[in-house]
Scaffold this active site. Structure first.
Site, PDB file in Angstrom:
ATOM      1  N   ASP A   1      47.985  13.812 -42.151  1.00 27.79           N
ATOM      2  CA  ASP A   1      46.958  12.778 -42.073  1.00 27.79           C
ATOM      3  C   ASP A   1      47.471  11.722 -41.089  1.00 27.79           C
ATOM      4  O   ASP A   1      48.510  11.094 -41.321  1.00 27.79           O
ATOM      5  CB  ASP A   1      46.700  12.168 -43.459  1.00 27.79           C
TER       6      ASP A   1
ATOM      7  N   TYR B   1      38.492   4.595 -36.561  1.00 27.50           N
ATOM      8  CA  TYR B   1      38.074   3.188 -36.690  1.00 27.50           C
ATOM      9  C   TYR B   1      39.231   2.236 -36.944  1.00 27.50           C
ATOM     10  O   TYR B   1      39.021   1.040 -37.053  1.00 27.50           O
ATOM     11  CB  TYR B   1      36.998   3.029 -37.774  1.00 27.50           C
ATOM     12  N   LYS B   2      40.446   2.766 -37.063  1.00 33.75           N
ATOM     13  CA  LYS B   2      41.595   1.893 -37.284  1.00 33.75           C
ATOM     14  C   LYS B   2      42.187   1.532 -35.912  1.00 33.75           C
ATOM     15  O   LYS B   2      41.579   0.804 -35.158  1.00 33.75           O
ATOM     16  CB  LYS B   2      42.587   2.585 -38.218  1.00 33.75           C
TER      17      LYS B   2
ATOM     18  N   PHE C   1      47.283   8.140 -49.651  1.00 34.93           N
ATOM     19  CA  PHE C   1      45.990   7.468 -49.756  1.00 34.93           C
ATOM     20  C   PHE C   1      45.163   8.122 -50.878  1.00 34.93           C
ATOM     21  O   PHE C   1      45.241   9.333 -51.069  1.00 34.93           O
ATOM     22  CB  PHE C   1      45.281   7.608 -48.406  1.00 34.93           C
TER      23      PHE C   1
ATOM     24  N   ARG D   1      49.714  -6.305 -46.146  1.00 28.22           N
ATOM     25  CA  ARG D   1      49.960  -5.532 -44.919  1.00 28.22           C
ATOM     26  C   ARG D   1      49.548  -6.353 -43.700  1.00 28.22           C
ATOM     27  O   ARG D   1      48.447  -6.912 -43.659  1.00 28.22           O
ATOM     28  CB  ARG D   1      49.117  -4.251 -44.887  1.00 28.22           C
TER      29      ARG D   1
HETATM   30  C1  PLP Z   1      41.928   5.008 -43.949  1.00 30.28           C
HETATM   31  C2  PLP Z   1      42.416   6.318 -44.475  1.00 30.28           C
HETATM   32  C3  PLP Z   1      41.528   7.351 -44.789  1.00 30.28           C
HETATM   33  C4  PLP Z   1      40.045   7.055 -44.723  1.00 30.28           C
HETATM   34  O1  PLP Z   1      39.236   8.093 -45.008  1.00 30.28           O
HETATM   35  P1  PLP Z   1      37.663   7.965 -44.789  1.00 30.28           P
HETATM   36  O2  PLP Z   1      37.146   9.278 -45.194  1.00 30.28           O
HETATM   37  O3  PLP Z   1      37.445   7.620 -43.364  1.00 30.28           O
HETATM   38  O4  PLP Z   1      37.161   6.848 -45.650  1.00 30.28           O
HETATM   39  C5  PLP Z   1      42.048   8.570 -45.163  1.00 30.28           C
HETATM   40  N1  PLP Z   1      43.386   8.773 -45.260  1.00 30.28           N
HETATM   41  C6  PLP Z   1      44.266   7.777 -44.992  1.00 30.28           C
HETATM   42  C7  PLP Z   1      45.720   8.031 -45.092  1.00 30.28           C
HETATM   43  C8  PLP Z   1      43.798   6.526 -44.610  1.00 30.28           C
HETATM   44  O5  PLP Z   1      44.643   5.539 -44.360  1.00 30.28           O
END
Ligand code: PLP
Length: 409
Positions: A196, A221-222, A123, A369
């Site tokens: 992560d 939040y996911k 990410f 996705r």
């Molecule tokens: C969604 C996601 C994030 C999001 O980070 P935020 O700080 O909440 O915006 C981080 N790492 C991964 C792998 C993600 O999929």
């Protein structure tokens, strides 16, 4: 109704989680397959947030802090069993990106080394934050190929590498790594392992302590349905908690927060990784989302997730003429709870799907996705998404859309 729909209806009728869907607000017409980006709203969250605002904030004012103060620790304890951790190893605070920064700095400093390994498909925040940390340490960020393996870690590790950090489930491919083997390879190289779990928590079984993981971060939040921007979590393995110094020493991390001390002395527990005041209204959203997940349990969630993704992969297999490439691995051990397909017209196809009431998401340059959240996604929805995809491709409806990318995808 085709045979796909018939089978979907039979699977829904036999689904032990079918009733859980009723715990979510579903008053839209969408087939919502983007719970891997923002989960749906649990009904209980509405009353809980109302109560925090109208009963607690309005009436208790500052006295509310008598029970709000440790909310991040309390929810962390509730989340811990879902990620294979002890209650004392997990806390909710900040955002995933911020927690990644705190833990990666702490871990790299502890190693006394300068380099970090991540992968080129990770990410953006992960690659950016880890890159900045390595360069501030006078080292470099080493990029493994996307969806890396333990062998990649072995071949890239040098005696300068102090930290390895990957996403357990890739946000692009939906591939799930062999976390125990990767963690072992990092340790063999003398590095700490930071996971992560953004696409894992609430989606797949996670066993941080069984893997031997040192550090982890993730979103609520996911798949955990905590609400837009709900606070993230972090995990530090028990043995490391007092060994690590995180770089953002705020008053919440002090051993005696209200002493208003002259000097920073870190708390002797997981609190030392907390920085400042938690967002209480958002926190209770995370709490309710985690509650539903904990009540259902990860084993039942995983069983349905694999059945849903198997079903969708099979449906995709009936339309080879459309030229999709299935990016997500087929093996159960190698798959998260999303299915990703690649197509040169991916962006326009995703817009046509949205217009037709199916909400996947698009990840540049050419990935679509489909996220499957077993708590509320039905087999009927999976069948409908496949039917609509087939129609959009056969009719070339996607050609009605502009190929220029705008806004949130
Ligand atoms: C969604 C996601 C994030 C999001 O980070 P935020 O700080 O909440 O915006 C981080 N790492 C991964 C792998 C993600 O999929």
């Amino acid at each position: 109704m085709g045979p796909l729909t018939d089978r979907a209806l039979a699977l829904d009728a036999a689904d032990p989680l079918a009733k859980v869907r009723e715990r979510f607000v579903i008053n839209d017409e969408f087939v919502y397959l983007d719970g891997n980006s923002l989960g749906r709203l649990p009904k209980a969250t509405i009353e809980r947030m109302r109560s925090v605002v109208e009963d607690e904030w309005a009436h208790e004012l500052v006295l509310g802090w008598s029970h709000w103060l440790d909310i991040g620790l309390d929810i962390g304890a509730k989340l811990a069993p879902l990620i294979g951790a002890a209650a004392s190893e997990v806390v909710l605070c900040d955002q995933t990106s911020v927690n990644l920064y705190k833990l990666a700095v702490a871990g790299l400093r502890h190693s006394g080394r300068t380099d970090i390994i991540t992968d080129e498909g990770n990410f953006p925040s992960d690659r950016f934050v880890l890159g900045a940390i390595a360069s501030a340490a006078g080292g470099r960020l080493i990029l493994a190929p996307e969806d890396p393996t333990a062998a990649d870690v072995r071949s890239l590790a040098t005696t300068n590498v102090g930290l390895v950090s990957f996403s357990h489930v890739g946000y692009r491919s939906g591939a799930m790594l062999n976390a125990a083997a990767v963690t072992q390879a990092a340790h063999d190289a003398g590095a700490l392992m930071l996971w992560d779990l953004a696409h894992s928590a609430g989606a797949v079984p996670v066993e941080l302590n069984a893997w031997g993981a040192d550090l982890a971060v993730g979103c609520t939040y996911k798949y955990l349905n905590g609400g837009p921007g709900a606070p993230a979590f972090l995990f530090v393995s028990e043995a490391l908690i007092t060994e690590l110094e995180q770089p953002m020493s705020g008053w919440y991390g002090h051993e005696d927060q209200f002493a208003m001390a002259a000097k920073f002395i870190p708390a002797g527990d997981i609190r030392r990784f907390v920085v400042g005041t938690p967002p209480i209204v958002s926190m209770v959203g995370a709490d309710e989302g985690i509650r539903v997940t904990a009540e259902v349990g990860m084993a039942a969630i995983r069983t349905k997730s694999l059945a849903l993704t198997d079903f969708f992969i099979e449906a995709l297999g009936t339309m080879p003429q459309h030229g999709f490439t299935l990016i997500t691995p087929g093996g159960h051990e190698e798959r998260g709870s999303q299915i990703t397909i690649q197509h040169p017209e991916g962006y326009r196809i995703s817009l046509a799907l949205r217009k037709a009431g199916v909400i996947p998401d698009f990840r540049a340059p050419d990935l679509i996705r489909f996220g499957f959240t077993p708590l509320y996604t039905t087999f009927g929805e999976a069948a409908q998404a496949a039917d609509v995809l087939d129609r959009v491709m056969s009719s070339r409806e996607y050609e009605d859309f502009e190929a220029i990318r705008m806004g949130v995808t």
